[in-house]
Enzyme design. Sequence first.
Site, mmCIF file in Angstrom:
data_model
loop_
_atom_site.group_PDB
_atom_site.id
_atom_site.type_symbol
_atom_site.label_atom_id
_atom_site.label_comp_id
_atom_site.label_asym_id
_atom_site.label_seq_id
_atom_site.Cartn_x
_atom_site.Cartn_y
_atom_site.Cartn_z
ATOM 1 N N LYS A 59 27.597 68.364 -26.719
ATOM 2 C CA LYS A 59 27.979 67.740 -27.979
ATOM 3 C C LYS A 59 27.585 68.586 -29.184
ATOM 4 C CE LYS A 59 29.607 64.333 -30.337
ATOM 5 N NZ LYS A 59 31.078 64.292 -30.350
ATOM 6 N N CYS A 78 20.820 71.564 -25.202
ATOM 7 C CA CYS A 78 19.739 70.953 -24.452
ATOM 8 C C CYS A 78 19.143 69.795 -25.262
ATOM 9 C CB CYS A 78 18.584 71.889 -24.119
ATOM 10 S SG CYS A 78 19.089 73.397 -23.300
ATOM 11 N N HIS A 127 59.496 81.123 -31.521
ATOM 12 C CA HIS A 127 58.993 82.502 -31.540
ATOM 13 C C HIS A 127 58.160 82.815 -30.302
ATOM 14 C CE1 HIS A 127 60.493 83.061 -35.568
ATOM 15 N NE2 HIS A 127 59.955 81.903 -35.911
ATOM 16 N N ARG A 184 23.833 66.309 -25.016
ATOM 17 C CA ARG A 184 23.476 67.641 -25.497
ATOM 18 C C ARG A 184 23.502 68.705 -24.397
ATOM 19 N NH1 ARG A 184 21.177 67.681 -30.358
ATOM 20 N NH2 ARG A 184 20.265 69.701 -29.891
ATOM 21 N N TRP A 241 21.547 72.612 -21.011
ATOM 22 C CA TRP A 241 22.856 73.242 -21.080
ATOM 23 C C TRP A 241 22.547 74.728 -21.002
ATOM 24 C CZ3 TRP A 241 25.440 76.779 -24.216
ATOM 25 C CH2 TRP A 241 26.826 76.795 -24.102
ATOM 26 N N GLU A 245 44.588 69.496 -32.399
ATOM 27 C CA GLU A 245 43.529 68.571 -31.997
ATOM 28 C C GLU A 245 43.918 67.819 -30.719
ATOM 29 O OE1 GLU A 245 40.557 68.188 -32.571
ATOM 30 O OE2 GLU A 245 40.034 66.152 -32.054
ATOM 31 N N ASN A 270 14.610 73.995 -26.444
ATOM 32 C CA ASN A 270 16.037 73.961 -26.774
ATOM 33 C C ASN A 270 16.287 75.112 -27.736
ATOM 34 O OD1 ASN A 270 18.642 73.341 -27.646
ATOM 35 N ND2 ASN A 270 17.930 71.829 -29.123
ATOM 36 N N GLY A 271 17.106 76.072 -27.307
ATOM 37 C CA GLY A 271 17.383 77.220 -28.175
ATOM 38 C C GLY A 271 17.497 78.487 -27.359
ATOM 39 N N GLU A 322 39.737 69.620 -23.107
ATOM 40 C CA GLU A 322 38.295 69.506 -22.879
ATOM 41 C C GLU A 322 37.913 68.383 -21.934
ATOM 42 O OE1 GLU A 322 35.894 69.138 -26.414
ATOM 43 O OE2 GLU A 322 37.249 67.737 -27.337
ATOM 44 N N LYS A 371 41.810 67.962 -27.227
ATOM 45 C CA LYS A 371 41.292 66.759 -26.554
ATOM 46 C C LYS A 371 41.673 66.778 -25.079
ATOM 47 C CE LYS A 371 38.918 65.625 -28.667
ATOM 48 N NZ LYS A 371 38.585 66.141 -29.958
HETATM 49 O O1 M6R Z 1 29.164 69.004 -34.508
HETATM 50 P P1 M6R Z 1 30.322 69.838 -34.951
HETATM 51 O O2 M6R Z 1 31.389 69.051 -35.596
HETATM 52 O O3 M6R Z 1 29.901 71.011 -35.789
HETATM 53 O O4 M6R Z 1 30.921 70.424 -33.604
HETATM 54 C C1 M6R Z 1 31.945 71.374 -33.605
HETATM 55 C C2 M6R Z 1 32.546 71.515 -32.237
HETATM 56 O O5 M6R Z 1 31.599 71.962 -31.325
HETATM 57 C C3 M6R Z 1 33.142 70.192 -31.732
HETATM 58 O O6 M6R Z 1 34.082 69.679 -32.615
HETATM 59 C C4 M6R Z 1 33.803 70.391 -30.358
HETATM 60 O O7 M6R Z 1 34.931 71.199 -30.473
HETATM 61 C C5 M6R Z 1 34.137 69.032 -29.743
HETATM 62 N N1 M6R Z 1 33.821 69.041 -28.350
HETATM 63 C C6 M6R Z 1 35.569 68.673 -29.888
HETATM 64 O O8 M6R Z 1 35.897 67.477 -29.290
#
Ligand code: M6R
Length: 615
Positions: free
Chosen positions: A610, A2, A511, A27, A75, A488, A101-102, A495, A492
């Site tokens: 984020k 949030c 395997h 956020r 969020w 990675e 937020n929390g 997500e 990408k």
């Molecule tokens: O801010 P951080 O690097 O600690 O965040 C970790 C993950 O939440 C972040 O990398 C997330 O997986 C991203 N959406 C990846 O693109």
Amino acid sequence: MCGIVGYIGHREAYPIIIKGLQRLEYRGYDSAGIALYDGESIKLSKTKGKVADLKEKLENEISTTGTLGIGHTRWATHGVPNDVNSHPHYSNSGDLVIIHNGIIENYDSLKKELINRGYTFKSDTDTEVLINLIEDVKKNENIKLGKAVQIALNQVVGAYAIAVFDKNKPNEIVVAKLGSPLAIGIGDDEYFIASDASPFIEYTKNAIYLEDEEMAILRRGKDIKIRKIKNDALVDPYVQELQLNLEQIEKGGYDHFMLKEIYEQPSAILDTFRGRLLSNEAIIKMAGIEDNMKRFLAADRIIIVACGTSWHAGLVAEYIFEDLARIPVEVEYASEFRYRNPVITEKDIVIAISQSGETADTLAAIKLAKSKGAFVFGVCNVVGSSIARESNAGAYTHAGPEIGVASTKAFTTQITVLTLMALRLARAKGTMSSSEFRHHLIELETIPGKVEEALQSDAYVKTVADIYKDATNFLYLGRGFNFPVALEGALKLKEISYIHAEGYPAAEMKHGPIALIDEQMPIVVIATKKGHYEKVVSNIQEIKSRKGKIIGIVTKGDVSVKELADHVIEVPETLESLTPLLTTIPLQLLSYHIAVMLDKNVDQPRNLAKSVTVE
Ligand code: M6R
């Protein structure tokens, strides 16, 4: 997660808050709301959806005048995203209003007690419980808002960044923080409140970042008062000068922040090693390492804790540290590490990697490591973030603000910092000769230019994206340093395009995942020259025999993979340990173009945020 924004001063609050919420949408973006005090009463409007939906609804619904206000972009944690669960929330009397937020973990028991005392609840949120708890304390003890907030927060278990005001005292906003970030912008007779400084950057460069368990009372025209929530002790405000500028947080002509951030990588990597990599003198200077060299040299092992993309950067670092500096490394998901009673000793070094520096699981993991005596080194992007502050030492990535939810430049700059660290330690430990070391420095310096070159594949990657955009599954394969890059690449794609994708070490394919391969299946294989090339070529042959579609990421001038693959995307040649900085570029572009072609919200993918400040 949030985002929260607030303002009290002499300007109209609404434009500041609405623009601030738009900047904080990374956020959370499932619902939004604003409460303004117009001189007589509170005007509140909230809705499910984005800040743009709120803006449209609100401007037809309420008057937007007033010099005090708070806003929220959500969020969801407790309660589905809908109008009622959106913030701000009123107390039962309608006098108090809050944004939060929390997570209030003991909200259920607090709610039951409040219901027994006659309180009713409209929403399913923990936040509505908190505002009624504050109201209850305030009424029962007949005290001011600030004191009531303090007493209520001492009964709360969980995390919060809150802003509260009382319509009967419209000259103050009370804010408090534990676990979630809260920045206060200090203007002339005015205060700004936000989850990060971006909402107020054009108004003031002076900011205070509240520490955990601190609260502040912001009164129009009065000096700020900061206190410890637990013992009421006054705290001297520490005002920082912000380095952020407006340009950094705008799209600058790109369609999406993600694309802008992909293209920023050459300069971001350069910024990461600026002042640290001095190839003429053949040295690496990193204050966080120099000051703690003894500790690093005495360490039995390094444990890396992180989540998501940062965890992938940690995996790359495992290869780099072990290969160059011969230090044993374990890489842990922060969320698992903290809950599995790990063996940690005072001789361990824990490296916490986090773009935001606010990820709750990573923060909790480092607190655990510190409690066992380990030395914690933070690799963060956001300056002054909670993880940066909680670490014993650290190194910033200096990537500049990353706003797209999908991490791109954070990944490559994290790998850059970790490579610098490994090289510095390798030199100190004598695991590398001076000529090897110098060779690495010189090669590292060429990386920004080589990333620039890798970006030139963009148009071709787009044509590949067009061919495979309707696939329902993707496989990503890599070996050695490029195995984490395969993970990675898959993350990408998942997500932002919502296509199922899996990353695997190329040799593991036989395997299990090989059973998935048929003529519909696109398989992205990272097959650069130095990374067990022949072995990967054999893996590609195995895919070919099963009619899988092969997208090879190869070294410029490659011949063998070209003969076998359906498509090849070239990256410049470099040292094996540095290849992840290049091979990741086409994978970022591939996921970006597929998501755009599928009309997905690239910068704000569904269900994600984020900065994950909840467990
Ligand atoms: O801010 P951080 O690097 O600690 O965040 C970790 C993950 O939440 C972040 O990398 C997330 O997986 C991203 N959406 C990846 O693109």
